[in-house]
Design a protein around this motif. Structure first.
Motif, PDB file in Angstrom:
ATOM      1  N   LEU A   1       5.846   3.906   2.008  1.00 19.83           N
ATOM      2  CA  LEU A   1       6.433   5.002   2.295  1.00 19.83           C
ATOM      3  C   LEU A   1       7.002   5.074   3.858  1.00 19.83           C
ATOM      4  O   LEU A   1       8.254   5.246   4.076  1.00 19.83           O
ATOM      5  N   GLU A   2       6.229   4.304   4.612  1.00 18.29           N
ATOM      6  CA  GLU A   2       6.643   3.882   6.148  1.00 18.29           C
ATOM      7  C   GLU A   2       7.836   3.018   6.148  1.00 18.29           C
ATOM      8  O   GLU A   2       8.781   3.389   6.555  1.00 18.29           O
TER       9      GLU A   2
ATOM     10  N   ILE B   1       3.027  12.530   1.841  1.00 20.12           N
ATOM     11  CA  ILE B   1       1.856  12.559   1.042  1.00 20.12           C
ATOM     12  C   ILE B   1       1.141  13.554   0.780  1.00 20.12           C
ATOM     13  O   ILE B   1       0.739  13.961  -0.438  1.00 20.12           O
TER      14      ILE B   1
ATOM     15  N   TYR C   1       0.779  -1.213  -0.031  1.00 20.08           N
ATOM     16  CA  TYR C   1      -0.166  -0.084   0.126  1.00 20.08           C
ATOM     17  C   TYR C   1       1.012   1.102  -0.183  1.00 20.08           C
ATOM     18  O   TYR C   1       1.890   1.229   0.341  1.00 20.08           O
TER      19      TYR C   1
ATOM     20  N   LYS D   1       5.450   8.773  11.162  1.00 19.84           N
ATOM     21  CA  LYS D   1       4.015   8.910  10.563  1.00 19.84           C
ATOM     22  C   LYS D   1       3.976  10.402  10.180  1.00 19.84           C
ATOM     23  O   LYS D   1       3.354  10.786   9.277  1.00 19.84           O
TER      24      LYS D   1
ATOM     25  N   ARG E   1       1.037   4.091   1.659  1.00 18.52           N
ATOM     26  CA  ARG E   1       1.511   4.837   2.880  1.00 18.52           C
ATOM     27  C   ARG E   1       2.471   3.517   3.516  1.00 18.52           C
ATOM     28  O   ARG E   1       3.515   4.179   4.301  1.00 18.52           O
ATOM     29  N   GLU E   2       2.091   2.379   3.534  1.00 18.87           N
ATOM     30  CA  GLU E   2       3.045   1.194   3.873  1.00 18.87           C
ATOM     31  C   GLU E   2       4.420   1.230   3.215  1.00 18.87           C
ATOM     32  O   GLU E   2       5.525   1.176   4.071  1.00 18.87           O
TER      33      GLU E   2
ATOM     34  N   VAL F   1       5.778  10.816   6.859  1.00 18.21           N
ATOM     35  CA  VAL F   1       4.956  10.035   5.688  1.00 18.21           C
ATOM     36  C   VAL F   1       3.676  10.934   5.563  1.00 18.21           C
ATOM     37  O   VAL F   1       3.497  11.207   4.356  1.00 18.21           O
ATOM     38  N   ASP F   2       2.994  11.491   6.547  1.00 16.57           N
ATOM     39  CA  ASP F   2       1.844  12.409   6.408  1.00 16.57           C
ATOM     40  C   ASP F   2       2.468  13.585   5.303  1.00 16.57           C
ATOM     41  O   ASP F   2       1.761  14.085   4.244  1.00 16.57           O
TER      42      ASP F   2
ATOM     43  N   GLN G   1      -3.764   7.097  -0.822  1.00 22.79           N
ATOM     44  CA  GLN G   1      -2.479   6.595   0.367  1.00 22.79           C
ATOM     45  C   GLN G   1      -3.064   5.236   0.712  1.00 22.79           C
ATOM     46  O   GLN G   1      -2.085   4.435   1.232  1.00 22.79           O
ATOM     47  N   HIS G   2      -4.324   4.920   0.344  1.00 20.43           N
ATOM     48  CA  HIS G   2      -4.585   3.545   1.334  1.00 20.43           C
ATOM     49  C   HIS G   2      -4.901   2.513  -0.014  1.00 20.43           C
ATOM     50  O   HIS G   2      -5.279   1.449   0.247  1.00 20.43           O
TER      51      HIS G   2
END
Ligand code: ADP
Ligand code: MG
Length: 243
Positions: free
Chosen positions: A96-97, A116, A91, A109, A93-94, A112-113, A125-126
């Motif tokens: 990027l984390e 995004i 995913y 977090k 977000r996953e 990453v925010d 993002q999801h």
């Protein structure tokens, strides 16, 4: 200097992909490496980012030698490789984390925010990366390259395959990035350089054919050819097809 390349030669088997390539890139510049397919652009970028070793010559990034201090360079450089390799099953977000963890960033977090937000990935993002359009996948690649706030950004054909609207968005994003970092980007499209770069290095068959501002190149060819001068496309064609 952000990047100093001195007489870089790269030989693959019997083929010379780069032939005595030298240039200096100052901190804060946005420079385009322009050349037809097979010119050696990706090879040059892999050497600068420490993914390949040159056959001879030297290269430093932020004062560190690519052969001796690869780790220091990787901390300071953001790289968008050709074809933007990403894991399609992860995913956004996953992914990027995960990249943020590799760089041992604090406050993952939050960072990453921010990424995004900067790259406009809020609505995506999801989603899984494999489900994204090409333009959004490019944004994920750019977010990956930027997440650790690198001093130098190396982008290998960052806009290839984008539609006209995506092109405008990604060009804007790259120009914005250039406010903070040194940017080296490759392309085989002339307009690309005109849209984003202050300076252009034209390579053909591994040889540097020109290294100048667009205005200077146009002036030089106008002086030489007389008349109304040549378009950048004509200059590019001339430089990369004539011996
Ligand atoms: P560009 O990115 O400008 O299209 P490349 O750096 O990918 O150019 O390639 C330059 C030349 O080196 C090409 O002729 C290509 O076929 C050759 N080349 C690139 N990578 C390899 C490799 N790993 N092994 C052999 N030849 C290669
Ligand atoms: Mg390439």
């Amino acid at each position: 200097m952000a990047i100093i390349a001195e007489n870089i030669t790269k030989i693959y088997g019997s083929q010379k992909a780069l032939d005595n390539v030298s240039f200096h890139i100052r901190k804060g510049e946005i420079v385009g490496i322009l050349g037809p397919n097979g010119a050696g652009k990706s090879t040059l970028m892999k050497i600068i980012t420490c993914y390949k070793r040159q056959t001879s010559g030297s290269c430093t990034v932020c004062g560190y030698d690519v052969l001796e201090d690869a780790l220091e360079i990787k901390k300071r450089i953001g790289y968008l490789p050709e074809n933007n390799p990403l894991y399609p099953d992860m995913y956004v977000r996953e992914h990027l984390e995960w990249v943020a963890k590799i760089y041992h960033l604090d406050q993952i977090k939050k960072r990453v925010d921010e990424m995004i937000e900067i790259t406009g990935l809020g609505n995506e993002q999801h989603k899984k990366i494999g489900e994204l359009s090409k333009g959004y996948r490019q944004r994920v690649g750019l977010a990956n390259a930027l997440i650790h706030e690198p001093d130098v950004l190396v982008l290998d054909e960052p806009t290839s395959g984008l539609d006209p609207n995506q092109l405008i968005d990604i060009r804007k994003l790259i120009s914005d990035m250039g406010q903070k970092s040194t940017v080296l980007l490759s392309t085989h499209i002339m307009q690309e350089v005109e849209a984003m770069c202050q300076r252009v290095i034209i390579i053909s068959h591994g040889i540097v054919k020109a290294d100048d501002t667009i205005a200077n190149l146009q002036k030089r060819f106008t002086d030489k050819e007389g008349g109304n001068g040549m378009s950048m496309e004509q200059i590019f064609h001339k430089l990369t097809t004539e011996p």
